[in-house]
Scaffold this motif. Structure first.
Motif, PDB file in Angstrom:
ATOM      1  N   GLY A  74      -1.351   0.469  -6.299  1.00 39.04           N
ATOM      2  CA  GLY A  74      -2.537  -0.155  -6.898  1.00 39.04           C
ATOM      3  C   GLY A  74      -2.202  -1.099  -8.043  1.00 39.04           C
ATOM      4  N   LYS A 107       8.130   1.404  -0.157  1.00 38.93           N
ATOM      5  CA  LYS A 107       8.645   0.602  -1.281  1.00 38.93           C
ATOM      6  C   LYS A 107       9.831   1.282  -1.974  1.00 38.93           C
ATOM      7  CE  LYS A 107       4.580   0.696  -3.230  1.00 38.93           C
ATOM      8  NZ  LYS A 107       3.510   1.243  -2.424  1.00 38.93           N
ATOM      9  N   GLU A 122      -0.079   1.491 -16.176  1.00 40.15           N
ATOM     10  CA  GLU A 122       0.600   0.550 -15.285  1.00 40.15           C
ATOM     11  C   GLU A 122       0.735  -0.815 -15.960  1.00 40.15           C
ATOM     12  OE1 GLU A 122       0.069   1.712 -10.697  1.00 40.15           O
ATOM     13  OE2 GLU A 122      -1.706   0.808 -11.550  1.00 40.15           O
ATOM     14  N   THR A 180       6.716  -1.112  -7.210  1.00 44.36           N
ATOM     15  CA  THR A 180       5.469  -0.901  -7.955  1.00 44.36           C
ATOM     16  C   THR A 180       4.595   0.133  -7.253  1.00 44.36           C
ATOM     17  OG1 THR A 180       4.427  -2.703  -6.723  1.00 44.36           O
ATOM     18  CG2 THR A 180       5.442  -3.276  -8.830  1.00 44.36           C
ATOM     19  N   ARG A 239      -0.409  12.145  -3.850  1.00 48.16           N
ATOM     20  CA  ARG A 239      -1.048  10.845  -4.080  1.00 48.16           C
ATOM     21  C   ARG A 239      -2.539  11.035  -4.330  1.00 48.16           C
ATOM     22  NH1 ARG A 239       3.324   9.108  -0.485  1.00 48.16           N
ATOM     23  NH2 ARG A 239       4.239   7.224  -1.352  1.00 48.16           N
ATOM     24  N   PRO A 240      -2.911  11.051  -5.603  1.00 47.70           N
ATOM     25  CA  PRO A 240      -4.308  11.346  -5.938  1.00 47.70           C
ATOM     26  C   PRO A 240      -5.314  10.375  -5.320  1.00 47.70           C
ATOM     27  CG  PRO A 240      -2.976  10.909  -7.930  1.00 47.70           C
ATOM     28  CD  PRO A 240      -2.054  10.887  -6.779  1.00 47.70           C
ATOM     29  N   MET A 241      -4.890   9.136  -5.026  1.00 49.07           N
ATOM     30  CA  MET A 241      -5.830   8.178  -4.445  1.00 49.07           C
ATOM     31  C   MET A 241      -6.235   8.574  -3.018  1.00 49.07           C
ATOM     32  SD  MET A 241      -6.573   5.957  -6.722  1.00 49.07           S
ATOM     33  CE  MET A 241      -7.378   4.632  -5.836  1.00 49.07           C
ATOM     34  N   ILE A 277       2.230  12.111 -11.817  1.00 49.60           N
ATOM     35  CA  ILE A 277       1.109  11.208 -11.512  1.00 49.60           C
ATOM     36  C   ILE A 277      -0.177  12.020 -11.219  1.00 49.60           C
ATOM     37  CG2 ILE A 277       0.263   9.380  -9.945  1.00 49.60           C
ATOM     38  CD1 ILE A 277       2.607   8.293 -11.513  1.00 49.60           C
ATOM     39  N   PHE A 334      -4.552   5.683 -16.110  1.00 50.55           N
ATOM     40  CA  PHE A 334      -3.346   5.427 -15.328  1.00 50.55           C
ATOM     41  C   PHE A 334      -3.155   3.921 -15.128  1.00 50.55           C
ATOM     42  CE2 PHE A 334      -1.270   4.689 -11.191  1.00 50.55           C
ATOM     43  CZ  PHE A 334      -0.035   5.254 -11.468  1.00 50.55           C
ATOM     44  N   ASP A 337       6.062   3.924 -11.194  1.00 58.66           N
ATOM     45  CA  ASP A 337       5.578   5.306 -11.286  1.00 58.66           C
ATOM     46  C   ASP A 337       6.538   6.168 -12.112  1.00 58.66           C
ATOM     47  OD1 ASP A 337       3.271   4.865  -9.865  1.00 58.66           O
ATOM     48  OD2 ASP A 337       3.943   5.873  -8.043  1.00 58.66           O
ATOM     49  N   ARG A 366      -7.581  -4.409  -1.293  1.00 54.92           N
ATOM     50  CA  ARG A 366      -6.318  -4.751  -1.950  1.00 54.92           C
ATOM     51  C   ARG A 366      -5.607  -5.934  -1.306  1.00 54.92           C
ATOM     52  NH1 ARG A 366      -3.689   1.105  -3.504  1.00 54.92           N
ATOM     53  NH2 ARG A 366      -5.107   1.554  -5.240  1.00 54.92           N
ATOM     54  N   PHE A 400       0.834  -1.201   0.000  1.00 51.48           N
ATOM     55  CA  PHE A 400       0.000   0.000   0.000  1.00 51.48           C
ATOM     56  C   PHE A 400       0.876   1.260   0.000  1.00 51.48           C
ATOM     57  CE2 PHE A 400      -3.537   2.617   1.816  1.00 51.48           C
ATOM     58  CZ  PHE A 400      -4.523   2.233   0.922  1.00 51.48           C
TER      59      PHE A 400
HETATM   60  C1  S3P Z   1      -1.344   4.562  -6.150  1.00 50.94           C
HETATM   61  C2  S3P Z   1      -0.106   4.569  -5.531  1.00 50.94           C
HETATM   62  C3  S3P Z   1       0.984   5.446  -5.958  1.00 50.94           C
HETATM   63  C4  S3P Z   1       0.844   5.802  -7.438  1.00 50.94           C
HETATM   64  C5  S3P Z   1      -0.512   6.356  -7.722  1.00 50.94           C
HETATM   65  C6  S3P Z   1      -1.627   5.381  -7.353  1.00 50.94           C
HETATM   66  C7  S3P Z   1      -2.397   3.658  -5.626  1.00 50.94           C
HETATM   67  O1  S3P Z   1       2.243   4.828  -5.721  1.00 50.94           O
HETATM   68  O2  S3P Z   1       1.084   4.680  -8.246  1.00 50.94           O
HETATM   69  O3  S3P Z   1      -0.644   7.556  -7.001  1.00 50.94           O
HETATM   70  O4  S3P Z   1      -3.407   3.419  -6.318  1.00 50.94           O
HETATM   71  O5  S3P Z   1      -2.211   3.132  -4.499  1.00 50.94           O
HETATM   72  P1  S3P Z   1       2.837   4.599  -4.224  1.00 50.94           P
HETATM   73  O6  S3P Z   1       2.317   3.280  -3.728  1.00 50.94           O
HETATM   74  O7  S3P Z   1       4.321   4.584  -4.427  1.00 50.94           O
HETATM   75  O8  S3P Z   1       2.378   5.739  -3.383  1.00 50.94           O
END
Ligand code: S3P
Length: 177
Positions: free
Chosen positions: A85, A19, A65, A82, A122-124, A49, A61, A38, A140, A14
């Motif tokens: 998501g 990571k 990926e 990675t 982090r848009p999520m 992002i 997006f 990313d 997840r 997550f």
């Molecule tokens: C996301 C995590 C982000 C990045 C994007 C979406 C997600 O990476 O890929 O913002 O859906 O959890 P990190 O896990 O490195 O923050």
């Protein structure tokens, strides 16, 4: 090459699990290259992002990926971090597992959320409450659980996490160093 497991080390988990930091430390200790999905996407798209999410949306997006994952099939011996998501769609974890040894960095979702919010971009996380983030984390989990190795990062610093990952990789005979 389908079906053949390459010798990359792939970090999943997550947002906020560390990571990137842990991946860099591992790469340095093992003398291997480090690559982040990313970064591959940002380099290819020429935008950040948050810009990608804002301008073309989450679905696009996720496609990007998938493309990054395909490009990674050419790599071997690398440390790959990675996006949180990336493995969390039908069929994705199978592809991720084909790249090499998959290591899940887990932790307490509240801590992960706090860390991810501090770092930003982090848009999520935007507009989601902690309860919604917890729900996303739970959704997840079944994907992350398919990693070969799970490391509980709770209460550990980046160096300690990297040391635990290395020990687990050695135990699994995934690295020699
Ligand atoms: C996301 C995590 C982000 C990045 C994007 C979406 C997600 O990476 O890929 O913002 O859906 O959890 P990190 O896990 O490195 O923050």
């Amino acid at each position: 090459m389908r079906g053949m497991r390459r010798d990359n080390i792939v970090l999943v988990g997550f947002m906020g699990a560390g990571k990137s930091v842990c991946g860099r430390l591992l790469a340095r200790r093992l003398g291997r290259c480090f690559v982040e999905t990313d970064d591959m996407i940002v380099a290819r798209e020429g935008r950040s992002i948050p810009e990608i999410f804002r301008e073309v949306g989450e679905e696009r997006f996720r496609q990007l990926e998938a493309e990054a994952l395909e490009a990674l099939a050419l790599k071997s011996g690398e440390i790959i971090a990675t996006g949180g998501g990336l493995p969390c769609r039908e069929g994705r974890m199978e592809l991720v597992r084909e790249l090499g040894t998959v290591v899940w960095l887990d932790g307490d979702v509240r801590e992960l959320h706090a860390r991810a919010s501090r770092i930003g971009d982090r848009p999520m996380l935007d507009g989601r409450s902690l309860a919604e983030i917890e729900a996303l984390y739970r959704l997840r989990l079944p994907y992350y659980r398919r990693a070969h190795i799970a490391i509980d990062t709770r209460g550990l610093g980046a160096d300690q996490v990297a040391a635990r990952v290395l020990a687990a990789l050695r135990e699994a005979h995934a690295v020699r160093a």
